[in-house]
Scaffold this active site. Sequence first.
Site, PDB file in Angstrom:
ATOM      1  N   GLU A  90     -12.103  16.676 -13.199  1.00  0.00           N
ATOM      2  CA  GLU A  90     -11.091  17.698 -13.481  1.00  0.00           C
ATOM      3  C   GLU A  90     -11.040  18.051 -14.974  1.00  0.00           C
ATOM      4  O   GLU A  90      -9.980  18.282 -15.545  1.00  0.00           O
ATOM      5  CB  GLU A  90      -9.727  17.255 -12.961  1.00  0.00           C
ATOM      6  N   GLU A 128     -20.906  22.452  -9.125  1.00  0.00           N
ATOM      7  CA  GLU A 128     -22.265  22.695  -8.644  1.00  0.00           C
ATOM      8  C   GLU A 128     -23.265  21.969  -9.543  1.00  0.00           C
ATOM      9  O   GLU A 128     -22.914  21.559 -10.662  1.00  0.00           O
ATOM     10  CB  GLU A 128     -22.567  24.198  -8.645  1.00  0.00           C
ATOM     11  N   PRO A 129     -24.499  21.792  -9.082  1.00  0.00           N
ATOM     12  CA  PRO A 129     -25.499  21.125  -9.907  1.00  0.00           C
ATOM     13  C   PRO A 129     -25.637  21.732 -11.303  1.00  0.00           C
ATOM     14  O   PRO A 129     -25.925  21.022 -12.268  1.00  0.00           O
ATOM     15  CB  PRO A 129     -26.789  21.284  -9.090  1.00  0.00           C
ATOM     16  N   SER A 147     -18.680  21.433 -16.230  1.00  0.00           N
ATOM     17  CA  SER A 147     -17.679  21.868 -17.208  1.00  0.00           C
ATOM     18  C   SER A 147     -17.635  23.384 -17.312  1.00  0.00           C
ATOM     19  O   SER A 147     -16.590  23.980 -17.547  1.00  0.00           O
ATOM     20  CB  SER A 147     -17.978  21.252 -18.580  1.00  0.00           C
ATOM     21  N   PHE A 171     -12.094  20.190  -1.931  1.00  0.00           N
ATOM     22  CA  PHE A 171     -12.127  21.292  -2.892  1.00  0.00           C
ATOM     23  C   PHE A 171     -13.536  21.396  -3.448  1.00  0.00           C
ATOM     24  O   PHE A 171     -14.004  20.495  -4.147  1.00  0.00           O
ATOM     25  CB  PHE A 171     -11.117  21.019  -4.006  1.00  0.00           C
ATOM     26  N   GLY A 172     -14.241  22.481  -3.129  1.00  0.00           N
ATOM     27  CA  GLY A 172     -15.632  22.640  -3.537  1.00  0.00           C
ATOM     28  C   GLY A 172     -15.785  23.558  -4.735  1.00  0.00           C
ATOM     29  O   GLY A 172     -15.863  24.773  -4.576  1.00  0.00           O
ATOM     30  N   THR A 226     -15.067  15.489  -3.396  1.00  0.00           N
ATOM     31  CA  THR A 226     -14.297  14.372  -2.837  1.00  0.00           C
ATOM     32  C   THR A 226     -13.731  14.724  -1.469  1.00  0.00           C
ATOM     33  O   THR A 226     -13.154  15.797  -1.286  1.00  0.00           O
ATOM     34  CB  THR A 226     -13.152  13.982  -3.789  1.00  0.00           C
ATOM     35  N   ILE A 255     -11.052 -10.019 -22.822  1.00  0.00           N
ATOM     36  CA  ILE A 255     -10.163 -11.170 -22.660  1.00  0.00           C
ATOM     37  C   ILE A 255     -10.747 -12.177 -21.671  1.00  0.00           C
ATOM     38  O   ILE A 255     -10.686 -13.390 -21.872  1.00  0.00           O
ATOM     39  CB  ILE A 255      -8.768 -10.702 -22.191  1.00  0.00           C
TER      40      ILE A 255
END
Length: 386
Positions: free
Chosen positions: A361, A125-126, A130, A121-122, A156, A335
Site C-alpha cells: 500500500e 502489476e509486474p 509504486s 483488490f487487483g 491478497t 535481545i
Amino acid sequence: MWWDKKYETFRAEIREFAEHTVAPIAVRMVEDGKFDLSLIPLLHQRGLLTMVLPKKYGGAEFDTMQYTIGVEEISRVCGSTGITLAACNSLGIFPILAFGTEAQKEKYLRPAGERGALIAFGLTEPGAGSDAGGTKTTAVLKGDKWILNGSKCFITNPTIGDFVVATARTDNKGDAHDISSFIVEKSFPGFSVGKKENKLGLRGSDTAMLHFEDAEIPKENLLGKIGEGFKQFMITLDGGRISIGAMALGLGQGAFDLAAEYADTHSAGGKPLAYSEGIAFKLASMATRLEASRHLVYTSAVMKDRKEPFAKQSAMAKLDASETGRFCAEEALGIMGLDGFDARYKVECIWRDVKLCEIGEGTSEIQRLVISRALARDRLVQRNKQ
C-alpha cells in the site's frame, strides 16, 4: 477526549480471541505456507471480516478505531491473518461501498456480510507497483461486455476470495484518467487466479497472481464511471494505510512482548537479562517508538471517522508504524540472540512478516512523497492567506 473505554473492552475481547483461537492456527499456517480456511467462519462470527461494512448489508459496522484495534490485535499473534483482514476490509469492501451502485452493493457486499465472502483488490502489476498509474491491463467495451486482458501480481485473498475489484486501462491516452475499475467474479470466462506467490514473510496469507485472457466482464460491473479508477484507488489506499499501520503496530508489539518475556526469564551473570542496561534500554526504545506510532495511527483513525482530511496523517502513520515495527523486530532478535532465529520463539517470523508493511500500500518512499507534497500544499495555502 476521543478515547472511550469501549475501545479497551473491545481490545480485551479481540486479544482473547487472537490468543486462544487465532494463535494456534497461525502456527500451522506458517508451517503449511497457506491460509487455513477454518479461520474464515471464526473471523466472520467475530465481525472481523466485515468491520467496515454497514449493518444494512449484514456487516459489523465498527468505527475506524475499532477496525484499527482489531487489525492490530490479530496481527500481534499472526501477521498473515492481520493482512487478510486489512485487505478484505480496506481494499475489498471499501471501494464497492464508496463507489458502487446500490445494485452492486446488494450483489457483492451482502454475501460478505451474510457469509463472510472475501473481496480481493487487483491493482499491482509486474510493471506497475509504486507507479500504479502505469497499469497495462486493458479493458475494451464490446457490446454489453468489457473484455479485459492483462495480469496482476501480489494480490491478497484471490484464491480464498469470491470477488475481485480490478483496475484496467479503458483508453489509450496514456495518463491516469484512462484507468477504470471493475468488479470481477471468479466464474467470469477468461478470468483465472494464477500461481501462489513464494514470499519471504506472511506465508500464511493467500497471495497470488490474476490473469485476464479476453475475460468477459458485464457492462454493469464497471465500478463508478469510466476513467475514475485512479482516483478511486488513491482514496482507497489513503484508508488502507491506516490498517497497514495497525498491522505494523501489532507485529511490533508482538516482537516487544516476546523480547520482554525472554529478557525476564533468561539470565546472564546470575541475573535476568532485563536487569542489564543494554537490554533494558532496547526495551525502553521499543516501547517508546510503539507508543509514538500508536498515537499517529489512532489519530488517523479518529480523523477518518470525523470525516476530516486524513491522507497526510495516514501516510505519516503508515510510514512511522511500519519502520517502528521493523525496528522492534530487529531489536527483539538482538535481545534473544541465536534463540531469535529459532522458529519456536516466533520473532524470526515477525521479522519476516513486518517487512511487507514498508512495501505494501505504498513503500516508505511513496509515503514520504505523499507527505512532502501535502506539506508543500499546506505551505502554499498559508502563503496565499498572508
